[in-house]
Design a protein around this motif. Structure first.
Motif: not given
Length: 150
Positions: A22-47
């Motif tokens: 469903i992520r592949i089919a419906y979400l528009n942000h092709k540049e952000i996959d699960r690993s990108t999301y988790l890395l960016l989220r961690l850096l945002l949350d933790e500094g």
């Protein structure tokens, strides 16, 4: 009658498969996959974090974390800076572009899940979210217990 844990095991397997489809089919942000999301989220949350800290937090080996962060650096989502306490250590920090991309991705996902679960009432959604959070905490606790015993 089916064993309770048989149902859980099967449903988690199906959930993993369908969530990615469903992520592949419906979400528009092709540049952000699960690993990108988790890395960016961690850096945002933790500094800003060193690559080893990032790898440890996400249970990755350093070479995988290095590859993933290099790709994010190439997209302008993260940047390297010197650790103020030790100039030999490089820290990774989310950029403004990375924050903007992450924010748009999160909003898109939230809207998607709101639409997907529009037939669920607020209490059902809250309980589901709390159960998922508890399940994830349990997984991490068991992983840490196993790590300590090895």
């Amino acid at each position: 009658m089916e064993n309770l844990f048989s149902i859980i095991e099967r449903e988690i397997a199906i959930f993993g498969r369908r969530a990615e489809a469903i992520r592949i089919a419906y979400l528009n942000h092709k540049e952000i996959d699960r690993s990108t999301y988790l890395l960016l989220r961690l850096l945002l949350d933790e500094g800003p974090l060193a690559i080893k800290s990032l790898a440890d937090a996400l249970h990755l080996d350093i070479s995988t974390a290095s590859r993933q962060t290099a790709a994010l650096e190439g997209k302008g989502f993260v940047e390297r800076l010197s650790d103020p306490s030790d100039a030999r250590v490089k820290l990774l920090q989310i950029t403004e572009l990375g924050q903007n991309q992450l924010h748009a991705f999160v909003v898109s996902r939230q809207e998607f899940y709101a639409k997907l679960l529009e037939d669920w009432n607020e209490e059902e959604c809250r309980q589901f979210g709390e159960s998922l959070a508890r399940f994830n905490r349990t997984i991490e606790e068991r992983r840490l217990e196993r790590e300590k015993s090895e």
